[in-house]
Design an enzyme around this catalytic site. Structure first.
Site, PDB file in Angstrom:
ATOM      1  N   GLU A 183      -0.450  -6.099 -30.985  1.00 46.91           N
ATOM      2  CA  GLU A 183      -0.811  -6.516 -32.338  1.00 46.91           C
ATOM      3  C   GLU A 183      -0.402  -7.971 -32.544  1.00 46.91           C
ATOM      4  O   GLU A 183       0.597  -8.438 -32.005  1.00 46.91           O
ATOM      5  CB  GLU A 183      -0.091  -5.625 -33.356  1.00 46.91           C
ATOM      6  CG  GLU A 183      -0.386  -5.948 -34.806  1.00 46.91           C
ATOM      7  CD  GLU A 183       0.414  -5.091 -35.782  1.00 46.91           C
ATOM      8  OE1 GLU A 183      -0.029  -4.961 -36.937  1.00 46.91           O
ATOM      9  OE2 GLU A 183       1.481  -4.572 -35.395  1.00 46.91           O
ATOM     10  N   LYS A 193      -7.108  -2.597 -39.332  1.00 47.23           N
ATOM     11  CA  LYS A 193      -6.000  -1.655 -39.517  1.00 47.23           C
ATOM     12  C   LYS A 193      -6.099  -0.955 -40.872  1.00 47.23           C
ATOM     13  O   LYS A 193      -6.183  -1.598 -41.919  1.00 47.23           O
ATOM     14  CB  LYS A 193      -4.685  -2.430 -39.401  1.00 47.23           C
ATOM     15  CG  LYS A 193      -3.428  -1.606 -39.524  1.00 47.23           C
ATOM     16  CD  LYS A 193      -2.225  -2.524 -39.327  1.00 47.23           C
ATOM     17  CE  LYS A 193      -0.900  -1.799 -39.445  1.00 47.23           C
ATOM     18  NZ  LYS A 193       0.243  -2.733 -39.252  1.00 47.23           N
ATOM     19  N   CYS A 225      -0.552  -0.182 -34.686  1.00 45.27           N
ATOM     20  CA  CYS A 225       0.853  -0.078 -35.115  1.00 45.27           C
ATOM     21  C   CYS A 225       1.116   1.088 -36.080  1.00 45.27           C
ATOM     22  O   CYS A 225       1.155   2.236 -35.677  1.00 45.27           O
ATOM     23  CB  CYS A 225       1.307  -1.410 -35.690  1.00 45.27           C
ATOM     24  SG  CYS A 225       3.115  -1.626 -35.748  1.00 45.27           S
TER      25      CYS A 225
END
Length: 276
Positions: free
Chosen positions: A40, A114, A155
Site C-alpha cells: 500500500e 479501498k 490493508c
C-alpha cells in the site's frame, strides 16, 4: 507461478519510490518472476496532508504509475501496485487510495479503491481519520490473470471478511492485501487475520507490507506474507526491506478446496437475525 514481493520503506519522494519499484522489477524478471507485488502507498507515503496535497496528482498524471507501466512493458512483467494515492479523482474532493493491476504490456487491467477506511481514537492519544482525506471505494474488484482470478483489497479491508466472501464467490483464488500496518496492530493481528482469510477462502493470500521508519515519522510492521489455502505461511519477509521470491503451487487451491469444501458448502445468510 513465481511471485516477487517488494517490501518497501516508502518515503515522500515519488521519484525515489518509483526508482525502487522499477529496479525491483528488473531484478524480479531476471530471477524468473511472473509478477511483482508492492505494498500500500508504494509511490508516496506521507501523513503530512498539506505537503502531500502539493505533491499528489490525478492518476493520469502520476509519475510513479507512468514509470511502472513503462517498465512493465519493457520487462514483460505483470505488476500489482498495492496502492497509490491520487487527488482530483472524486466529486467530493477527497483523495483515492487506489490499487492497480498492470499487465506485461503496461496496460492497466483493473482498479480498486479501498472500501474500508480506518477512523479511530486510540487510548495513547493518537487519532486516525482516513475518511477525512480519502473517500471510500464502492466496488469489489477481481481481475483475471494467467495464474487465476485475483481479488483486490487494501490493508484495513482485511478485517472485513464479507469482502473476501464476495471475491471468492466471484471466483477469486488469490487474495491480494497490500498494507502499511502499524507495529502494535501488526504484532497483534497481522498473521492471524491473513491466515484466517486464506483458510476461510481456500485461497492464496499475498500481503505485501511497508516496513520500518518512514520519513513522515511513522513506523510500519513489515512481515510481507504469502499464505497458502491451508493457512500455512509460505513466505514471511520479517522486517527486512527488499525483494523476495517464492514459487506458488496453484494445484494447492483445488487440493485444499476438495479437502474442506467450505466455498461449495456456503449458503446465503439472512440479513435479519431472530432474537430469542
Amino acid at each position: 507461478m513465481r511471485a516477487a514481493l517488494l517490501q518497501m520503506t516508502s518515503g515522500i519522494d515519488p521519484a525515489a519510490n518509483a526508482a525502487t519499484i522499477v529496479d525491483a522489477m528488473t531484478r524480479a524478471k531476471g530471477e524468473g518472476a511472473n509478477m511483482l507485488f508492492t505494498p500500500e502507498m508504494a509511490g508516496y507515503l506521507d501523513r503530512n496532508r498539506a505537503r502531500a496535497a502539493e505533491t499528489l496528482c490525478a492518476e493520469s498524471d502520476d509519475p510513479v504509475l507512468a514509470a511502472v507501466r513503462e517498465a512493465a512493458a519493457r520487462e514483460g512483467l505483470w505488476v500489482h501496485l498495492g496502492s497509490l494515492p491520487f487527488k482530483d479523482e472524486r466529486a467530493d474532493g477527497r483523495w483515492a487510495n487506489r490499487s492497480l493491476m498492470i499487465d506485461d504490456s503496461g496496460a492497466i487491467r483493473a482498479r480498486y479503491d479501498k472500501i474500508h477506511l480506518f477512523d479511530v481514537d486510540l487510548a495513547n492519544g493518537e487519532s486516525w481519520r482516513e475518511s477525512s482525506v480519502y473517500g471510500p471505494g464502492e466496488r469489489a474488484v477481481a481481475v483475471d490473470t494467467p495464474w487465476g482470478r485475483m481479488g483486490l483489497s487494501v490493508c484495513y479491508d482485511m478485517r472485513f471478511p464479507d469482502l473476501y466472501r464476495a471475491l471468492t464467490n466471484a471466483g477469486a483464488t488469490m487474495l491480494l492485501v497490500p498494507a502499511a500496518f502499524t507495529v502494535p496492530t501488526g504484532m497483534a493481528h497481522w498473521h492471524v487475520l491473513l491466515r484466517a482469510r486464506a483458510i476461510e477462502a481456500g485461497a492464496f493470500v499475498i500481503a505485501v507490507a511497508q516496513v520500518g521508519a518512514h520519513e513522515d515519522g511513522r513506523t510500519t510492521f513489515g512481515h510481507s506474507l504469502i499464505v497458502d489455502p491451508w493457512g500455512e505461511v509460505v513466505l514471511d519477509m520479517a522486517r527486512t526491506s527488499g525483494l523476495a521470491l517464492a514459487d506458488i503451487d496453484l494445484s494447492r487451491i483445488e487440493e485444499v478446496r476438495a479437502r474442506v469444501p467450505a466455498i461449495a458448502n456456503r449458503r446465503a445468510v439472512p440479513e435479519e437475525v431472530e432474537i430469542a
